[in-house]
Design a protein around this motif. Structure first.
Motif, PDB file in Angstrom:
ATOM      1  N   ILE A  82       0.871  -1.298   0.101  1.00  0.00           N
ATOM      2  CA  ILE A  82      -0.039  -0.099  -0.099  1.00  0.00           C
ATOM      3  C   ILE A  82       1.025   1.255   0.083  1.00  0.00           C
ATOM      4  O   ILE A  82       0.337   2.137  -0.519  1.00  0.00           O
ATOM      5  N   GLU A  83       1.960   1.221   0.719  1.00  0.00           N
ATOM      6  CA  GLU A  83       2.907   2.418   0.871  1.00  0.00           C
ATOM      7  C   GLU A  83       3.653   2.546  -0.625  1.00  0.00           C
ATOM      8  O   GLU A  83       3.867   3.614  -0.875  1.00  0.00           O
ATOM      9  N   VAL A  84       3.974   1.260  -1.167  1.00  0.00           N
ATOM     10  CA  VAL A  84       4.448   1.706  -2.345  1.00  0.00           C
ATOM     11  C   VAL A  84       3.575   2.244  -3.649  1.00  0.00           C
ATOM     12  O   VAL A  84       4.068   2.927  -4.191  1.00  0.00           O
ATOM     13  N   ALA A  85       2.446   1.644  -3.429  1.00  0.00           N
ATOM     14  CA  ALA A  85       1.378   2.048  -4.363  1.00  0.00           C
ATOM     15  C   ALA A  85       1.155   3.638  -4.116  1.00  0.00           C
ATOM     16  O   ALA A  85       0.767   4.391  -5.423  1.00  0.00           O
ATOM     17  N   GLN A  86       0.966   4.136  -2.986  1.00  0.00           N
ATOM     18  CA  GLN A  86       0.755   5.681  -2.732  1.00  0.00           C
ATOM     19  C   GLN A  86       2.153   6.281  -3.351  1.00  0.00           C
ATOM     20  O   GLN A  86       1.898   7.564  -3.984  1.00  0.00           O
ATOM     21  N   ILE A  87       3.265   5.944  -3.249  1.00  0.00           N
ATOM     22  CA  ILE A  87       4.336   6.604  -3.763  1.00  0.00           C
ATOM     23  C   ILE A  87       4.289   6.597  -5.232  1.00  0.00           C
ATOM     24  O   ILE A  87       4.580   7.556  -6.111  1.00  0.00           O
ATOM     25  N   ALA A  88       4.123   5.442  -5.976  1.00  0.00           N
ATOM     26  CA  ALA A  88       3.965   5.217  -7.047  1.00  0.00           C
ATOM     27  C   ALA A  88       2.770   6.283  -7.914  1.00  0.00           C
ATOM     28  O   ALA A  88       3.359   6.618  -9.136  1.00  0.00           O
ATOM     29  N   ARG A  89       1.793   6.206  -7.337  1.00  0.00           N
ATOM     30  CA  ARG A  89       1.058   7.117  -8.010  1.00  0.00           C
ATOM     31  C   ARG A  89       1.338   8.549  -7.758  1.00  0.00           C
ATOM     32  O   ARG A  89       0.830   9.255  -8.857  1.00  0.00           O
ATOM     33  N   ALA A  90       1.821   8.988  -6.851  1.00  0.00           N
ATOM     34  CA  ALA A  90       2.390  10.359  -6.802  1.00  0.00           C
ATOM     35  C   ALA A  90       3.427  10.664  -7.922  1.00  0.00           C
ATOM     36  O   ALA A  90       3.471  11.601  -8.517  1.00  0.00           O
ATOM     37  N   LEU A  91       4.528   9.632  -8.160  1.00  0.00           N
ATOM     38  CA  LEU A  91       5.267   9.769  -9.034  1.00  0.00           C
ATOM     39  C   LEU A  91       4.424   9.853 -10.624  1.00  0.00           C
ATOM     40  O   LEU A  91       4.825  10.723 -11.371  1.00  0.00           O
ATOM     41  N   ALA A  92       3.597   8.912 -10.607  1.00  0.00           N
ATOM     42  CA  ALA A  92       2.967   8.793 -12.071  1.00  0.00           C
ATOM     43  C   ALA A  92       2.097  10.201 -12.311  1.00  0.00           C
ATOM     44  O   ALA A  92       2.093  10.613 -13.331  1.00  0.00           O
ATOM     45  N   ARG A  93       1.533  10.643 -11.192  1.00  0.00           N
ATOM     46  CA  ARG A  93       0.763  11.981 -11.101  1.00  0.00           C
ATOM     47  C   ARG A  93       1.829  13.116 -11.813  1.00  0.00           C
ATOM     48  O   ARG A  93       1.236  13.931 -12.583  1.00  0.00           O
ATOM     49  N   ALA A  94       2.777  13.272 -11.028  1.00  0.00           N
ATOM     50  CA  ALA A  94       3.869  14.325 -11.241  1.00  0.00           C
ATOM     51  C   ALA A  94       4.340  14.369 -12.984  1.00  0.00           C
ATOM     52  O   ALA A  94       4.673  15.157 -13.484  1.00  0.00           O
ATOM     53  N   LEU A  95       4.580  12.906 -13.133  1.00  0.00           N
ATOM     54  CA  LEU A  95       4.940  12.565 -14.636  1.00  0.00           C
ATOM     55  C   LEU A  95       3.878  12.645 -15.639  1.00  0.00           C
ATOM     56  O   LEU A  95       4.194  12.301 -16.965  1.00  0.00           O
ATOM     57  N   ALA A 209       5.206   1.352 -14.846  1.00  0.00           N
ATOM     58  CA  ALA A 209       5.887   0.411 -14.104  1.00  0.00           C
ATOM     59  C   ALA A 209       7.212   0.608 -13.507  1.00  0.00           C
ATOM     60  O   ALA A 209       7.588   0.281 -12.396  1.00  0.00           O
ATOM     61  N   GLN A 210       8.068   1.607 -14.152  1.00  0.00           N
ATOM     62  CA  GLN A 210       9.331   2.202 -13.502  1.00  0.00           C
ATOM     63  C   GLN A 210       9.158   2.980 -12.447  1.00  0.00           C
ATOM     64  O   GLN A 210       9.934   3.139 -11.445  1.00  0.00           O
ATOM     65  N   CYS A 211       7.890   3.599 -12.371  1.00  0.00           N
ATOM     66  CA  CYS A 211       7.319   4.606 -11.109  1.00  0.00           C
ATOM     67  C   CYS A 211       7.262   3.409 -10.020  1.00  0.00           C
ATOM     68  O   CYS A 211       7.583   4.020  -9.071  1.00  0.00           O
ATOM     69  N   ALA A 212       6.431   2.371 -10.324  1.00  0.00           N
ATOM     70  CA  ALA A 212       6.387   1.435  -9.278  1.00  0.00           C
ATOM     71  C   ALA A 212       7.621   0.753  -8.602  1.00  0.00           C
ATOM     72  O   ALA A 212       7.858   0.543  -7.503  1.00  0.00           O
ATOM     73  N   ALA A 213       8.689   0.663  -9.519  1.00  0.00           N
ATOM     74  CA  ALA A 213       9.716   0.116  -9.126  1.00  0.00           C
ATOM     75  C   ALA A 213      10.628   0.583  -8.132  1.00  0.00           C
ATOM     76  O   ALA A 213      11.175   0.394  -7.052  1.00  0.00           O
ATOM     77  N   ILE A 214      10.651   2.242  -8.567  1.00  0.00           N
ATOM     78  CA  ILE A 214      11.431   2.809  -7.856  1.00  0.00           C
ATOM     79  C   ILE A 214      10.649   3.382  -6.417  1.00  0.00           C
ATOM     80  O   ILE A 214      11.498   3.629  -5.340  1.00  0.00           O
ATOM     81  N   ALA A 215       9.468   3.310  -6.424  1.00  0.00           N
ATOM     82  CA  ALA A 215       8.593   3.509  -5.208  1.00  0.00           C
ATOM     83  C   ALA A 215       8.784   2.374  -4.389  1.00  0.00           C
ATOM     84  O   ALA A 215       8.961   2.590  -3.066  1.00  0.00           O
ATOM     85  N   ASP A 216       8.999   1.313  -4.571  1.00  0.00           N
ATOM     86  CA  ASP A 216       9.390   0.236  -4.212  1.00  0.00           C
ATOM     87  C   ASP A 216      10.872   0.717  -3.148  1.00  0.00           C
ATOM     88  O   ASP A 216      10.615   0.144  -1.955  1.00  0.00           O
ATOM     89  N   ASP A 217      11.688   0.910  -3.942  1.00  0.00           N
ATOM     90  CA  ASP A 217      12.908   1.195  -3.121  1.00  0.00           C
ATOM     91  C   ASP A 217      12.843   2.407  -2.203  1.00  0.00           C
ATOM     92  O   ASP A 217      13.315   2.431  -1.130  1.00  0.00           O
ATOM     93  N   ILE A 218      12.131   3.569  -2.557  1.00  0.00           N
ATOM     94  CA  ILE A 218      11.978   4.423  -1.629  1.00  0.00           C
ATOM     95  C   ILE A 218      11.080   4.111  -0.568  1.00  0.00           C
ATOM     96  O   ILE A 218      11.537   4.554   0.688  1.00  0.00           O
ATOM     97  N   ALA A 219      10.189   3.244  -0.714  1.00  0.00           N
ATOM     98  CA  ALA A 219       9.380   2.787   0.637  1.00  0.00           C
ATOM     99  C   ALA A 219       9.973   1.952   1.630  1.00  0.00           C
ATOM    100  O   ALA A 219      10.052   2.423   2.552  1.00  0.00           O
ATOM    101  N   TYR A 220      10.783   0.972   1.010  1.00  0.00           N
ATOM    102  CA  TYR A 220      11.552   0.057   1.994  1.00  0.00           C
ATOM    103  C   TYR A 220      12.743   0.822   2.605  1.00  0.00           C
ATOM    104  O   TYR A 220      13.036   0.680   3.786  1.00  0.00           O
ATOM    105  N   ASP A 221      13.317   1.816   1.716  1.00  0.00           N
ATOM    106  CA  ASP A 221      14.479   2.661   2.429  1.00  0.00           C
ATOM    107  C   ASP A 221      14.019   3.269   3.892  1.00  0.00           C
ATOM    108  O   ASP A 221      14.764   3.229   4.739  1.00  0.00           O
ATOM    109  N   ALA A 222      13.092   4.113   3.514  1.00  0.00           N
ATOM    110  CA  ALA A 222      12.348   4.790   4.722  1.00  0.00           C
ATOM    111  C   ALA A 222      11.788   3.769   5.825  1.00  0.00           C
ATOM    112  O   ALA A 222      12.130   3.965   6.987  1.00  0.00           O
TER     113      ALA A 222
END
Length: 406
Positions: A82-95, A209-222
């Motif tokens: 769910i956390e990854v999805a929130q970040i991925a969606r934010a990235l996709a919206r910005a792009l 999909a690239q947004c989802a992949a890097i969102a995964d990194d951002i989420a688990y790093d934090a």
């Protein structure tokens, strides 16, 4: 097969979409042809099917880093997704990409994970070595194309080509143009499905999909920092010595000199996510401006990922991962629990392989007459779908002693 053009209108939550984004009105369709929905785009339907699946619910009791028995507040695969999805969606919206597709890929990306996290995957891969091994990404594809049984007309979830592409290739291409595996042989589940439904394994995935992949990194790093602090395996003082969290904590100290450690940790987590997201957006926009992709296929043919960290952030992120690996993932207490969890997975595999009748109805039929490859893959499918709690209960049922994971 194309999607419903009428869904491009304002009435269905339309947002401006860049020419390089995946367009649901021009989806490559589904393996099994279906009537389109009059109220949802194909990518929205994918997202909804993923959320309503059995595999999604099971993520609630699958380990992220800490075994669920260690506390109620640690992240599971479900909360992480769910956390990854929130970040991925934010990235996709910005792009200006398709947010629903990015969210769908983010929510489905961990479907193939075993109980007990990477420990379970490593144990199952070792047990399956004679029959092609076990890979959680390939298992995710098996779940959504074969193992979910919810529909009258087909197995799996019958997701769109774009969502399946993102699931399989969110971390990059799997083969070169000649079909040779880039990081070794392509897992059988992926190569077999690809023969039926070409996912173009030699190309990069779309931006969503690239947004989802890097969102995964951002989420688990934090969030692994947050869980590590909660477990007492990391401290704020330790994090002060690491580049990215260190500079964030200095800013927090300057603004809030008397802040308690719990709030310091939360300030660190939210600021780190914000910094990383903003860095990715700026870097991706620069990459897009430089390469000027005019379509989603142009993105796939760029020869590299466009949604990336800047060079500076990538260096800091690599340093942070090394810190977490040394001080959290390889902490003696975590390794000891992993050792016990490894024993549970291996014991269960051996028990089911030796006597398939120990598996529930729907899994065991015909396995007493099947060859070892078929039997092993069926056992792996059953085991991989287990939650941590169910795996423990099964071990307690089948064995006199079960390792304590607390």
């Amino acid at each position: 097969m194309t999607g419903p053009a009428h869904l491009q209108g304002i009435g269905f939550g339309y947002r401006p979409r860049a020419p390089y984004a995946s367009d649901p009105a021009r989806t490559r369709g589904r393996f099994q042809q279906e009537e389109e929905s009059p109220t949802r785009t194909p990518f929205q339907r994918d997202r909804d099917r993923i959320i309503h699946s059995t595999a999604f619910r099971r993520l609630k009791h699958k380990t992220q880093v800490f075994i669920a028995h260690e506390g109620d507040h640690y992240r599971t695969r479900l909360t992480h997704s769910i956390e990854v999805a929130q970040i991925a969606r934010a990235l996709a919206r910005a792009l200006c990409c398709d947010e629903d597709l990015a969210e769908a890929v983010a929510l489905v990306h961990d479907f193939g994970h075993t109980p007990f996290g990477h420990t379970g995957e490593e144990a199952l891969n070792d047990k399956m070595a004679r029959w092609g091994g076990f890979d959680h990404n390939a298992q995710s594809l098996r779940v959504v194309t074969r193992l979910e049984r919810r529909y009258a007309e087909f197995d799996g979830l019958n997701l769109t080509w774009e969502t399946l592409e993102g699931l399989v290739k969110h971390n990059g291409p799997l083969t070169d143009r000649n079909g040779n595996g880039i990081a070794g042989p392509v897992p059988h589940a992926i190569s077999a499905y690809n023969e039926l439904h070409d996912l173009e394994l030699h190309r990069f995935a779309g931006l969503e999909a690239q947004c989802a992949a890097i969102a995964d990194d951002i989420a688990y790093d934090a969030h692994d920092i947050d869980d590590g602090l909660r477990a007492g395996l990391l401290t704020i003082d330790m994090l002060r010595e690491v580049g990215l969290p260190g500079r964030i904590l200095r800013a927090v100290d300057e603004r809030y000199p008397h802040l308690d450690p719990v709030r310091q940790g939360h300030e660190l987590m939210r600021r780190q996510i914000t910094l990383m997201v903003e860095d990715v957006i700026a870097t991706a926009r620069a990459n897009i401006d430089a390469l000027k992709p005019g379509s989603a296929d142009d993105v796939r043919d760029c020869g590299r990922a466009l949604v990336t960290f800047s060079a500076e952030m990538a260096k800091e992120e690599k340093e942070l991962k090394a810190f977490l690996y040394k001080n959290l993932y390889r902490h003696p207490s975590v390794l000891e629990v992993r050792r016990r969890a490894d024993r549970i997975v291996r014991d269960l595999f051996d028990a089911y392989f030796a006597e398939p009748r120990e598996m529930p109805e729907g899994w065991r039929e015909g396995l007493d007459r099947a060859d070892d490859r078929i039997k092993a893959r069926d056992v792996a499918d059953f085991l991989a779908g287990m939650t941590d709690t169910y795996a423990l209960k099964e071990h307690e049922r089948l064995f006199d002693r079960t390792p304590d994971l607390r």
